[in-house]
Design a protein around this motif. Structure first.
Motif, PDB file in Angstrom:
ATOM      1  N   GLY A 219      18.112  32.449  14.809  1.00 52.90           N
ATOM      2  CA  GLY A 219      19.581  32.510  14.483  1.00 52.90           C
ATOM      3  C   GLY A 219      20.109  33.646  14.758  1.00 52.90           C
ATOM      4  O   GLY A 219      21.684  33.737  15.994  1.00 52.90           O
ATOM      5  N   GLN A 220      19.562  34.830  15.995  1.00 51.48           N
ATOM      6  CA  GLN A 220      19.693  35.808  15.897  1.00 51.48           C
ATOM      7  C   GLN A 220      20.348  36.182  17.901  1.00 51.48           C
ATOM      8  O   GLN A 220      21.467  35.908  17.876  1.00 51.48           O
ATOM      9  N   ALA A 223      23.099  32.723  17.550  1.00 55.81           N
ATOM     10  CA  ALA A 223      24.639  33.778  17.130  1.00 55.81           C
ATOM     11  C   ALA A 223      24.969  34.238  18.284  1.00 55.81           C
ATOM     12  O   ALA A 223      26.319  34.274  19.256  1.00 55.81           O
ATOM     13  N   SER A 226      26.328  30.909  20.386  1.00 53.90           N
ATOM     14  CA  SER A 226      27.271  30.663  20.277  1.00 53.90           C
ATOM     15  C   SER A 226      28.776  31.700  20.310  1.00 53.90           C
ATOM     16  O   SER A 226      29.874  30.691  20.215  1.00 53.90           O
ATOM     17  N   LEU A 227      28.214  32.880  20.599  1.00 50.39           N
ATOM     18  CA  LEU A 227      29.475  33.220  20.785  1.00 50.39           C
ATOM     19  C   LEU A 227      29.869  33.111  22.914  1.00 50.39           C
ATOM     20  O   LEU A 227      31.100  34.069  23.792  1.00 50.39           O
ATOM     21  N   MET A 229      27.574  34.359  25.156  1.00 47.81           N
ATOM     22  CA  MET A 229      26.636  35.215  26.333  1.00 47.81           C
ATOM     23  C   MET A 229      25.524  34.314  26.520  1.00 47.81           C
ATOM     24  O   MET A 229      25.269  33.305  26.729  1.00 47.81           O
ATOM     25  N   GLN A 242      16.036  45.237  19.266  1.00 43.47           N
ATOM     26  CA  GLN A 242      15.797  44.714  17.982  1.00 43.47           C
ATOM     27  C   GLN A 242      13.829  44.585  17.468  1.00 43.47           C
ATOM     28  O   GLN A 242      12.839  44.831  17.080  1.00 43.47           O
TER      29      GLN A 242
ATOM     30  N   ARG B  49      25.640  21.249  15.121  1.00 43.01           N
ATOM     31  CA  ARG B  49      25.215  22.277  15.708  1.00 43.01           C
ATOM     32  C   ARG B  49      24.863  21.334  17.947  1.00 43.01           C
ATOM     33  O   ARG B  49      24.702  22.237  17.959  1.00 43.01           O
ATOM     34  N   LEU B  54      24.258  24.112  20.777  1.00 43.38           N
ATOM     35  CA  LEU B  54      22.851  24.890  20.475  1.00 43.38           C
ATOM     36  C   LEU B  54      21.501  23.242  20.355  1.00 43.38           C
ATOM     37  O   LEU B  54      20.148  23.940  19.877  1.00 43.38           O
ATOM     38  N   MET B  85      31.695  29.231  15.740  1.00 40.94           N
ATOM     39  CA  MET B  85      29.887  28.900  15.279  1.00 40.94           C
ATOM     40  C   MET B  85      29.800  30.009  13.636  1.00 40.94           C
ATOM     41  O   MET B  85      29.981  31.492  13.880  1.00 40.94           O
ATOM     42  N   PHE B  87      27.455  31.344  10.672  1.00 42.92           N
ATOM     43  CA  PHE B  87      26.250  29.884  10.078  1.00 42.92           C
ATOM     44  C   PHE B  87      26.158  30.606   8.775  1.00 42.92           C
ATOM     45  O   PHE B  87      26.353  31.531   8.347  1.00 42.92           O
ATOM     46  N   ASN B  91      23.575  35.027  10.808  1.00 42.26           N
ATOM     47  CA  ASN B  91      23.390  36.090  11.542  1.00 42.26           C
ATOM     48  C   ASN B  91      23.669  37.016  12.307  1.00 42.26           C
ATOM     49  O   ASN B  91      24.107  37.145  13.328  1.00 42.26           O
ATOM     50  N   LEU B  92      24.481  37.706  11.768  1.00 36.28           N
ATOM     51  CA  LEU B  92      24.934  39.175  12.056  1.00 36.28           C
ATOM     52  C   LEU B  92      23.725  39.774  13.057  1.00 36.28           C
ATOM     53  O   LEU B  92      22.915  39.892  12.649  1.00 36.28           O
ATOM     54  N   PHE B  93      24.433  40.760  14.028  1.00 34.74           N
ATOM     55  CA  PHE B  93      23.181  41.213  14.744  1.00 34.74           C
ATOM     56  C   PHE B  93      23.250  42.809  13.846  1.00 34.74           C
ATOM     57  O   PHE B  93      23.991  43.504  13.625  1.00 34.74           O
ATOM     58  N   PRO B  94      21.678  42.999  13.310  1.00 35.82           N
ATOM     59  CA  PRO B  94      21.160  43.783  11.524  1.00 35.82           C
ATOM     60  C   PRO B  94      20.984  45.490  12.710  1.00 35.82           C
ATOM     61  O   PRO B  94      21.977  46.083  12.078  1.00 35.82           O
ATOM     62  N   HIS B  95      20.821  45.535  13.880  1.00 35.49           N
ATOM     63  CA  HIS B  95      21.066  47.067  14.652  1.00 35.49           C
ATOM     64  C   HIS B  95      22.041  46.678  15.372  1.00 35.49           C
ATOM     65  O   HIS B  95      22.692  48.072  15.826  1.00 35.49           O
ATOM     66  N   LYS B  96      23.258  46.273  15.146  1.00 33.49           N
ATOM     67  CA  LYS B  96      24.692  47.176  15.670  1.00 33.49           C
ATOM     68  C   LYS B  96      25.848  46.926  13.805  1.00 33.49           C
ATOM     69  O   LYS B  96      25.398  46.253  13.404  1.00 33.49           O
ATOM     70  N   LEU B 104      30.745  43.128  20.186  1.00 35.34           N
ATOM     71  CA  LEU B 104      30.487  42.680  21.689  1.00 35.34           C
ATOM     72  C   LEU B 104      30.720  41.606  22.745  1.00 35.34           C
ATOM     73  O   LEU B 104      30.646  41.981  23.420  1.00 35.34           O
ATOM     74  N   ALA B 105      30.656  40.867  22.171  1.00 36.62           N
ATOM     75  CA  ALA B 105      30.947  39.131  23.138  1.00 36.62           C
ATOM     76  C   ALA B 105      32.565  39.855  23.442  1.00 36.62           C
ATOM     77  O   ALA B 105      32.391  39.237  24.474  1.00 36.62           O
ATOM     78  N   TYR B 137      26.467  49.319   8.832  1.00 41.94           N
ATOM     79  CA  TYR B 137      25.821  48.383   9.163  1.00 41.94           C
ATOM     80  C   TYR B 137      25.390  46.980   8.374  1.00 41.94           C
ATOM     81  O   TYR B 137      25.558  47.444   6.864  1.00 41.94           O
ATOM     82  N   ARG B 153      33.964  37.648  13.428  1.00 44.64           N
ATOM     83  CA  ARG B 153      32.959  37.583  15.246  1.00 44.64           C
ATOM     84  C   ARG B 153      33.633  36.506  15.883  1.00 44.64           C
ATOM     85  O   ARG B 153      33.818  36.475  17.148  1.00 44.64           O
ATOM     86  N   ALA B 154      33.611  35.231  15.471  1.00 45.49           N
ATOM     87  CA  ALA B 154      33.866  34.254  15.482  1.00 45.49           C
ATOM     88  C   ALA B 154      35.349  34.353  16.488  1.00 45.49           C
ATOM     89  O   ALA B 154      35.652  33.746  17.655  1.00 45.49           O
TER      90      ALA B 154
END
Lengths: 320, 244
Positions: A219-220, A223, A226-227, A229, A242, B49, B54, B85, B87, B91-96, B104-105, B137, B153-154
């Motif tokens: 999913g990472q 995601a 889907s943005l 990138m 990660q 999707r 996707l 999109m 979900f 599906n957030l980015f856990p390290h940010k 970011l995008a 976080y 974010r979307a």
């Protein structure tokens, strides 16, 4: 609570006792073969003092001042106005106070502290490990990405690389790099050794990287894509950071192994720590002492690396 | 705005071939809110999707603003930036941090400066009512908060279309409301939305069109009024009676 503490202390005490017993056992056994320990022969192979001949640079006049029984301070006043001063061994002095010197004269001998062959070997081992680790990470990163690629060519090549390297002994690989590739591509020993180790560790890093990337939830990637990138942006910003955190411990283990595995390059006459040890033994016959010393030196390297990694890991885990 | 023309998507699971989407055609007008319903495994998520690739379709065409998205000439990253999109599992980015997630995008894809991105992010965090968590976080947020950040974010990409893939099914019941509220606001602002959801209340209130899927096929299309008072197909009746 207190009895728990006492119990624990007792166990630690028994640990110490067991270690002492093992040490004592070893001593008894070496006594039985009448091995004579010459630990005093070891230090000179770390650092030793040697003499270097010192010449005058120009024509000039010499002035000598005695410091103690062994050393004298020399002052040279050259005709062109420059001066020079150094400490020499008194008995090596070729002139008397007030003599004239010319620019080809040996004035005396300097005493300098030099690196012994064990330190030289240690440095070679360190250089080998660092260069091949850096190269290995790069190779491993690309091969690891290749392993999860959908392109059959890239995937096939990376898989063959990983299987070939993991399926053959490092010792054989080193011979192939030195005798085959080294001859064809004209590597020197050090380059051949570094390349062999880098290619070897790269295959293992590739598998670690692959597992790390696959452990990040799909999913990472979705995601990120889907943005809008692209694959490279998603990999470098989202997936790899990660994955990297998860693969730190196995990666560190791999590089600790690499330091130890680098001892195998001594077979192509590259004077790393192990080869240095063998050379020292041929001239001292202090076999046991040297091997124990060398083992300790490897241990210092690997243990400091694992401490450093533990520190980095703690820093990393504090960030989230 | 979106034209889906006779698309198919099959998956190979072991030795089985699963027709996830089987000759589906439909379209979404600008500003329209389409809710896709159907039993699990009916292909509604796969259909969604496919719209931002996707999943790549096996046959058929998907046109977004007249651009064939599966054509080789199309830059899919450009299309995806226009199609937001959301979900089921956030599906957030856990390290940010929350702010970095949304920035970011904008910076990497839309090439905005950090100042511009921050401005946009602040406005969006306000919109989804979560301003105070900008530096947190994702793991420090509740599910509802995470999903609202994911929506922000979307939205940060200024998308023309928003896709929602069961956005509330992974949430605790008391958090469903806050996410639906944000979606409701978006719909009212005229956002074109395709929502896969089991929230019939939301469908009834917000949807312009409801699409019912079963076994990879679209079996019934109509307005909510039609669906909830007088559905045509027996399968639809059965599904609605089970879910309501």
């Amino acid at each position: 609570m207190l009895s728990e503490l006492v119990k624990k202390l007792l166990w630690y005490l028994s640990l110490v006792l067991v270690l002492i017993a093992i040490g004592w056992g070893l001593t008894v056994m070496t006594d039985r073969i009448e091995y004579k320990w010459y630990w005093n022969r070891v230090p000179q192979y770390f650092f030793f003092t040697g003499n270097i001949e010192k010449f005058a640079a120009e024509n000039g006049k010499i002035k000598i001042q005695k410091i103690d029984e062994k050393f004298s301070q020399v002052f040279l006043t050259y005709d062109n106005g420059t001066e020079e001063s150094f400490k020499v061994l008194t008995k090596s002095l070729a002139f008397k106070d007030g003599d004239r010197v010319t620019d080809i004269d040996k004035v005396g001998e300097l005493q300098v502290l030099s690196k012994g062959i064990l330190i030289e070997g240690l440095i070679t081992t360190l250089e080998l490990s660092v260069y091949s680790s850096v190269l290995g990470i790069i190779i491993g990163l690309f091969a690891g990405l290749g392993r999860i690629s959908k392109n059959p060519l890239i995937k096939g090549l990376s898989t063959i690389y990983v299987e070939l390297i993991r399926g053959t002994p490092l010792l054989v690989q080193i011979f192939i790099f030195y005798f085959f590739l080294g001859t064809i591509l004209e590597f020197d020993r050090f380059a051949a050794g570094t390349m062999a180790l880098a290619v070897f560790v790269g295959a293992y890093v590739a598998e670690i990287v692959r597992a790390g990337i696959q452990s990040v939830h799909p999913g990472q990637m979705e995601a990120a894509r889907s943005l809008g990138m692209n694959y490279f942006q998603a990999m470098s910003n989202i997936i790899l950071p990660q994955a990297f955190k998860r693969i730190m411990p196995p990666l560190a283990g791999q590089f600790i192994s690499l330091i130890k595995d680098s001892s195998l390059v001594s077979v192509i006459a590259l004077t790393d720590l192990t080869k240095a040890a063998r050379e020292v033994i041929t001239s001292t016959f202090a076999t046991f002492e040297i091997w124990f010393t060398v083992a300790g030196m490897y241990l210092v390297l690997t243990f400091s690396l694992s401490l450093a990694v533990r520190y980095i890991e703690r820093r990393y885990s504090a960030s989230d | 705005m979106i034209r889906i023309d006779n698309i198919c998507k099959t998956f190979i699971v072991g030795t089985h071939i699963v027709k996830a989407v089987d000759h589906c055609s439909t379209h979404v007008k600008k500003g329209e809110v389409v809710v896709v319903i159907g039993p699990s495994g009916s292909g509604k998520s796969t259909l969604l999707r496919c719209i931002n690739q996707l999943e790549t379709i096996d046959s058929g065409n998907i046109l977004i603003d007249g651009v064939d998205i599966s054509s080789r000439k199309t830059n899919i990253n450009k299309i995806r930036a226009e199609v937001g999109m959301v979900f089921q599992s956030f599906n957030l980015f856990p390290h940010k941090s929350v702010r970095e997630n949304i920035n970011l995008a904008q910076m990497k894809v839309r090439k905005r400066s950090k100042v511009e991105a921050n401005e946009k992010t602040d406005a969006l965090l306000k919109k989804v009512d979560i301003e105070e968590k900008a530096h947190a976080y994702p793991s420090q947020l509740s599910g509802g908060q995470q999903q609202r950040v994911a929506i922000a974010r979307a939205l940060a990409m200024d998308p023309k279309i928003m896709l929602f893939d069961e956005p509330t099914s992974a949430l605790d019941p008391e958090m469903v409301g806050e996410v639906l509220e944000v979606m409701l606001t978006l719909a009212k602002e005229g956002m074109t939305m395709v929502v896969v959801s089991h929230e019939m209340g939301f469908a009834r209130e917000v949807a312009d069109t409801v699409v019912m899927m079963d076994q990879g096929k679209i079996i019934e299309v109509g307005n909510p009024e039609h669906f909830f008072t007088n559905p045509e197909k027996d399968r639809t009746k059965l599904f609605l009676s089970q879910i309501l």
